[in-house]
Design an enzyme around this catalytic site. Structure first.
Site, PDB file in Angstrom:
ATOM      1  N   GLN A   1     -14.747 -14.877   1.219  1.00 27.37           N
ATOM      2  CA  GLN A   1     -16.204 -14.992   1.281  1.00 27.37           C
ATOM      3  C   GLN A   1     -16.922 -13.932   0.454  1.00 27.37           C
ATOM      4  OE1 GLN A   1     -16.107 -16.023   5.990  1.00 27.37           O
ATOM      5  NE2 GLN A   1     -18.112 -15.404   5.255  1.00 27.37           N
TER       6      GLN A   1
ATOM      7  N   PHE B   1     -16.378 -19.082   7.914  1.00 26.81           N
ATOM      8  CA  PHE B   1     -17.052 -18.861   9.202  1.00 26.81           C
ATOM      9  C   PHE B   1     -17.100 -17.387   9.603  1.00 26.81           C
ATOM     10  CE2 PHE B   1     -15.147 -23.148   9.300  1.00 26.81           C
ATOM     11  CZ  PHE B   1     -16.310 -23.894   9.347  1.00 26.81           C
TER      12      PHE B   1
ATOM     13  N   GLU C   1     -14.400 -12.603   5.738  1.00 31.31           N
ATOM     14  CA  GLU C   1     -15.395 -11.620   5.294  1.00 31.31           C
ATOM     15  C   GLU C   1     -14.766 -10.262   5.021  1.00 31.31           C
ATOM     16  OE1 GLU C   1     -18.939 -11.396   7.649  1.00 31.31           O
ATOM     17  OE2 GLU C   1     -19.470  -9.436   6.864  1.00 31.31           O
TER      18      GLU C   1
ATOM     19  N   ARG D   1     -26.055  -6.689  15.383  1.00 28.76           N
ATOM     20  CA  ARG D   1     -26.714  -7.992  15.238  1.00 28.76           C
ATOM     21  C   ARG D   1     -26.846  -8.695  16.584  1.00 28.76           C
ATOM     22  NH1 ARG D   1     -27.067 -10.000   9.990  1.00 28.76           N
ATOM     23  NH2 ARG D   1     -26.986 -12.141  10.701  1.00 28.76           N
TER      24      ARG D   1
ATOM     25  N   ARG E   1     -19.487 -16.475  12.646  1.00 26.44           N
ATOM     26  CA  ARG E   1     -20.731 -17.242  12.792  1.00 26.44           C
ATOM     27  C   ARG E   1     -21.521 -16.846  14.045  1.00 26.44           C
ATOM     28  NH1 ARG E   1     -20.472 -23.782  11.900  1.00 26.44           N
ATOM     29  NH2 ARG E   1     -22.494 -23.992  10.879  1.00 26.44           N
TER      30      ARG E   1
ATOM     31  N   PHE F   1     -22.312 -13.550  14.888  1.00 30.20           N
ATOM     32  CA  PHE F   1     -22.185 -12.090  15.069  1.00 30.20           C
ATOM     33  C   PHE F   1     -22.625 -11.559  16.444  1.00 30.20           C
ATOM     34  CE2 PHE F   1     -22.591 -12.243  10.401  1.00 30.20           C
ATOM     35  CZ  PHE F   1     -21.707 -11.272   9.981  1.00 30.20           C
TER      36      PHE F   1
ATOM     37  N   ALA G   1     -24.058 -13.897   7.115  1.00 32.87           N
ATOM     38  CA  ALA G   1     -25.388 -13.755   7.694  1.00 32.87           C
ATOM     39  C   ALA G   1     -26.371 -14.788   7.146  1.00 32.87           C
ATOM     40  CB  ALA G   1     -25.917 -12.334   7.474  1.00 32.87           C
TER      41      ALA G   1
ATOM     42  N   GLU H   1     -25.560 -20.069  10.346  1.00 34.00           N
ATOM     43  CA  GLU H   1     -24.850 -19.685  11.570  1.00 34.00           C
ATOM     44  C   GLU H   1     -25.485 -20.265  12.824  1.00 34.00           C
ATOM     45  OE1 GLU H   1     -25.511 -15.661   9.966  1.00 34.00           O
ATOM     46  OE2 GLU H   1     -23.892 -15.218  11.382  1.00 34.00           O
TER      47      GLU H   1
HETATM   48  N1  MTE Z   1     -20.054 -24.168   7.052  1.00 38.62           N
HETATM   49  C1  MTE Z   1     -18.860 -24.514   6.547  1.00 38.62           C
HETATM   50  N2  MTE Z   1     -18.612 -25.802   6.270  1.00 38.62           N
HETATM   51  N3  MTE Z   1     -17.880 -23.589   6.332  1.00 38.62           N
HETATM   52  C2  MTE Z   1     -18.083 -22.257   6.634  1.00 38.62           C
HETATM   53  O1  MTE Z   1     -17.179 -21.441   6.428  1.00 38.62           O
HETATM   54  N4  MTE Z   1     -19.624 -20.565   7.513  1.00 38.62           N
HETATM   55  C3  MTE Z   1     -20.795 -20.310   8.350  1.00 38.62           C
HETATM   56  C4  MTE Z   1     -21.973 -21.168   7.928  1.00 38.62           C
HETATM   57  N5  MTE Z   1     -21.545 -22.538   7.817  1.00 38.62           N
HETATM   58  C5  MTE Z   1     -19.342 -21.865   7.175  1.00 38.62           C
HETATM   59  C6  MTE Z   1     -20.331 -22.872   7.343  1.00 38.62           C
HETATM   60  C7  MTE Z   1     -21.204 -18.912   8.303  1.00 38.62           C
HETATM   61  S1  MTE Z   1     -20.410 -17.829   9.302  1.00 38.62           S
HETATM   62  C8  MTE Z   1     -22.196 -18.471   7.465  1.00 38.62           C
HETATM   63  S2  MTE Z   1     -22.632 -16.842   7.415  1.00 38.62           S
HETATM   64  C9  MTE Z   1     -22.945 -19.389   6.605  1.00 38.62           C
HETATM   65  O2  MTE Z   1     -22.430 -20.722   6.651  1.00 38.62           O
HETATM   66  C10 MTE Z   1     -22.925 -18.901   5.185  1.00 38.62           C
HETATM   67  O3  MTE Z   1     -23.561 -19.784   4.353  1.00 38.62           O
HETATM   68  P1  MTE Z   1     -24.949 -19.468   3.654  1.00 38.62           P
HETATM   69  O4  MTE Z   1     -24.936 -18.038   3.244  1.00 38.62           O
HETATM   70  O5  MTE Z   1     -24.956 -20.399   2.515  1.00 38.62           O
HETATM   71  O6  MTE Z   1     -26.007 -19.740   4.661  1.00 38.62           O
HETATM   72 MO1  MOS Z   2     -20.952 -15.588   8.622  1.00 42.91          MO
HETATM   73  S1  MOS Z   2     -20.137 -14.718  10.330  1.00 42.91           S
HETATM   74  O1  MOS Z   2     -22.045 -14.304   8.560  1.00 42.91           O
HETATM   75  O2  MOS Z   2     -19.718 -15.253   7.541  1.00 42.91           O
END
Ligand code: MTE
Ligand code: MOS
Length: 756
Positions: free
Chosen positions: A204, A235, A239, A317, A349, A351, A516, A718
């Site tokens: 990530q 998810f 990270e 958070r 996801r 935090f 985040a 998230e």
């Molecule tokens: N959706 C999918 N399909 N796969 C993922 O790994 N991660 C989640 C969320 N949705 C995730 C997901 C998490 S933990 C985060 S922080 C955000 O997507 C990150 O995406 P963004 O920065 O584009 O909002």
């Molecule tokens: Mo999402 S836990 O902030 O990668």
């Protein structure tokens, strides 16, 4: 706008459904070695010796590395440096990496890893929050067993509880949750002849990994390049810990001079990757007869596991949101991330919030019941609106759509009718309906202020196709699609013209992590900045060509035309042809720094996030009173996302988050034996929902635009998981009349409680 707000097809849709996407395990380099880890068989112990003599004799084994081979620092740089790349003197959890074997074949690597003999002197492990905070607990780290403490203070809770007509106090518990991305962690390190190294991987945060690799090899950052490969879900689980895998792979590649691939088995991934923190929450709420909340006190303990990784961030958070999306003048919150000899816990996801929301939403329902107020009504009464203040004293100035999310879910779920209808169930199968509301800060906020910036690079090629590079990553959430839509409208070109390059640490400056829910706002605004620069340069050319001032020109979908008379137009192609003649600079670097945020650790107050997203979930369940089995009949979920750049993707995020929340509510959790060994590190025994466990999902999009977001968007990736488990828990309570205060709500647990 031609593309923002439309459900255009995902950029990566075909690649993924056709199976042509190249994941890390699909990649091959000439002369590549395969690596296998050697993992601790002891939960807590001193390493007496590591014997590699037998392993070295295996045909095909090329290199075996241990901590001794590390030229740099044996500490993975995360928030606090306490986690080694490989255990050196002590192991602190079952499964901790101790050595790695690089070999010509998978078989040789496995055989070699099996023959590495590690001798331990066992030490007494600490296996729970309660054990960890005992005065006489063994110290897991020199500084003790508290990874981090934070507090929030507002008003005077003693006064708040005095004003209350009712005070309720309860304890809640939540388990570990594994991210369960489809693709396990994997990396390939490729050394270069000039002493530099490139690492490809499922990850990530390329800039974190870059630091992780530089630190183990003692290389400057310009010698370390990180390229993200197609990533099968993160998810939050990819990270921080990819820095460890990447560091070790890079070390093997560096020492052998050959490419090295490491792809974890599911069991290895379970044992060594981060998890959602298990928690213990003590929650006290005071309210007046009419449901007005007067005081909230929370003590929150998270089991951070053996190393602190991102525990400080997760704790912060979580705490910021721990009094819920409700007005309250008197708040006192204390939070501790403690160390244990279990797997390290980190970002996931939400935090820290999926834990705390279980408590604050149960409290709201218990209050409602005792005060004889409808659960929806008590939330409406206390819900944040524009002008209200959070527990940290931040005034919510714009884009607060919480009440709309409550009202929309209330309407669409037919709450009133269903509540009455379900209360008539008296037989073996009883239905119930439950609600939860939440708010959630977008991007890193004050907790990650130093990373709150992002870059973008936009380049118009001579055939008018456009390359866009950003520092954030696609991991399934749809970032490439959303950012393409933003870029297309910002430049006035077509969606098809935009190609988002693979994320590579050398293309844009350090843009912080992809966590985040920050990509849409951070990379989106950086792209807009780059496009603005290009437009400014091109406007002069367009003015010359059309003989019309740029102010009155519309740029849209590959055309530039006069607002008042659209037949006066040129195509983007014609414009670029002319611009090429004039030697206009057709690429630009965009940059975006997040709006102001701050937090004072001493006073426990601050302007924590630049904006928040809001949601309400309503769940309907059916409980089999003879077995305790819970079936989720439907979840209605409304989310205030600012502006849905791509409504279908927003709905997809809501659906995915609900399924993930459903598992958290009902089935997921790690099981440890008495010695501290994880005994369900696989999907045969760690149960996540599959298609047959899914439910009817009704997503609702609410849009209270955020002025500083790209086209009003806020970023909500998230949010979808947060409210699911508490809504289900509240529905189960409504159905059965008993309350389970510890997730998961398994049939065994529910059956026993009903019987009692
Ligand atoms: N959706 C999918 N399909 N796969 C993922 O790994 N991660 C989640 C969320 N949705 C995730 C997901 C998490 S933990 C985060 S922080 C955000 O997507 C990150 O995406 P963004 O920065 O584009 O909002
Ligand atoms: Mo999402 S836990 O902030 O990668």
């Amino acid at each position: 706008m031609s593309f923002v707000g439309k459900s255009v097809e995902r950029k990566d849709a075909l690649d993924k459904v056709l199976g042509t996407a190249q994941y890390i395990d699909d990649m091959h380099f000439d002369n590549m070695l395969i690596a296998k880890g050697v993992y601790s068989k002891e939960t807590c112990g001193r390493i007496i010796s590591i014997d590699i003599s037998e392993a070295k004799k295996v045909k095909g084994v090329v290199k075996i590395i241990t901590a001794k081979d590390i030229p740099g620092e044996n500490l993975v740089p995360i928030v606090r440096k306490d986690m080694p790349y490989m255990a050196e003197d002590v192991v602190r959890y079952y499964g901790e990496p101790v050595a790695y074997v690089a070999a010509e074949t998978q078989e040789a690597a496995e055989e070699g890893a099996r023959l590495v003999k590690v001798q331990y002197e066992p030490l007494t492990p600490v296996l729970s929050i309660e054990e960890s905070i005992r005065e006489d607990a063994p110290k897991i780290h020199p500084h003790g067993n508290i990874h981090k403490y934070y507090k929030i203070r507002k008003g005077d809770t003693e006064k708040g509880f005095k004003e209350a007509d009712i005070i309720i106090e309860n304890e809640y518990r939540t388990p570990h949750q594994e991210h369960s991305y489809l693709e396990t962690n994997g990396m390939i390190g490729v050394p270069s002849h000039d002493g530099a190294i490139t690492v490809y991987g499922s990850l990530q945060c390329p800039f974190y990994v870059q630091e992780g690799v530089a630190n183990i090899l003692r290389l400057p950052l310009n010698k370390v390049r990180i390229i993200q490969t197609v990533t099968g879900g993160g998810f939050g689980g990819k990270e921080d810990i990819p820095s460890l895998y990447a560091g070790n792979v890079a070390l093997m590649a560096f020492l052998t001079g050959r490419p090295v691939k490491l792809v974890l088995t599911r069991e290895e991934d379970f044992l060594t990757s981060t998890k959602r923190h298990p928690s213990l929450i003590k929650y006290k709420t005071g309210a007046k007869k009419d449901g007005t909340i007067t005081g909230i006190e929370v003590t929150f303990y998270m089991d951070g596991g053996a190393y602190s990784t991102l525990s400080p961030i997760v704790l912060w958070r979580g705490l910021i949101h721990s009094s819920g999306p409700y007005r309250c003048e008197h708040v006192k919150i204390d939070g501790y991330a403690v160390a244990t000899n279990r797997v390290h816990c980190g970002a996931f996801r939400g935090f820290g919030q999926p834990q705390l929301i279980l408590a604050h939403e149960a409290q709201m329902d218990i209050l409602a019941e005792k005060l004889n107020i409808d659960p929806v009504e008590i939330r409406r009464k206390n819900a944040f609106q524009v002008g209200d203040e959070t527990a940290t004293g931040q005034k919510l100035e714009t884009s607060v759509g919480l009440l709309d999310t409550i009202n929309e879910t209330w309407k669409k779920s037919e709450w009133q009718q269903k509540k009455i209808l379900y209360e008539k169930d008296k037989g073996n199968k009883r239905r119930g309906i439950g609600i939860s509301s939440s708010f959630y800060g977008v991007s890193l906020g004050a907790g990650g202020r130093k990373y709150e910036k992002s870059g973008a690079y936009v380049e118009i090629n001579k055939d008018c196709s456009i390359n866009v590079a950003v520092g954030t990553t696609e991991m399934g959430q749809g970032m490439k699609t959303v950012l393409s839509q933003i870029a297309a409208d910002a430049l006035g070109v077509t969606y098809e013209d935009i190609y988002i390059l693979e994320t590579d640490s050398t293309r844009v400056p350090d843009s912080g992590p992809t966590v985040a829910s920050r990509s849409t706002v951070m990379s989106g605004n950086a792209i807009k900045d780059a496009c603005r620069q290009l437009r400014e340069r091109l406007e002069k050319v367009a003015e010359d060509m059309l003989k019309i001032p740029a102010k009155v020109l519309i740029w849209d979908n590959g055309h530039i035309y006069f607002k008042q008379n659209p037949s006066v137009k040129i195509t983007f192609k014609e414009l670029i042809e002319e611009a090429l003649h004039q030697d206009v600079h057709l690429s630009a670097q965009g940059w975006f720094v997040a709006p102001y945020t701050t937090f004072d650790e001493e006073t426990g107050q601050g302007w924590c996030y630049f904006t928040y997203v809001y949601s309400t979930n309503i769940a309907e369940v059916e409980v089999d009173m003879t077995t305790g089995a819970v079936k989720v009949l439907k979840v209605t979920a409304a989310h205030d996302v600012g502006k849905a750049i791509n409504p279908t993707l927003v709905e997809g995020q809501i659906q995915g988050g609900i399924l993930q929340g459903l598992g958290y509510a009902l089935t997921e959790g790690l099981i440890y034996d008495k010695s501290g060994k994880m005994i369900n590190p696989n999907f045969s025994t760690y149960i996540i929902p599959t298609a047959v466990d899914s439910t009817v999902i009704e997503p609702i999009i609410v849009e209270h635009t955020y002025p500083d977001g790209p086209y009003g968007a806020k970023g909500f990736g998230e949010l979808p998981i947060l409210g699911v488990a508490p809504a289900i828990a509240n529905a189960v309570s409504h159905a059965t009349g008993v309350r389970i205060k510890e997730l998961p709500i398994t049939p065994e647990k529910l059956y026993k409680t009903i019987k009692q």
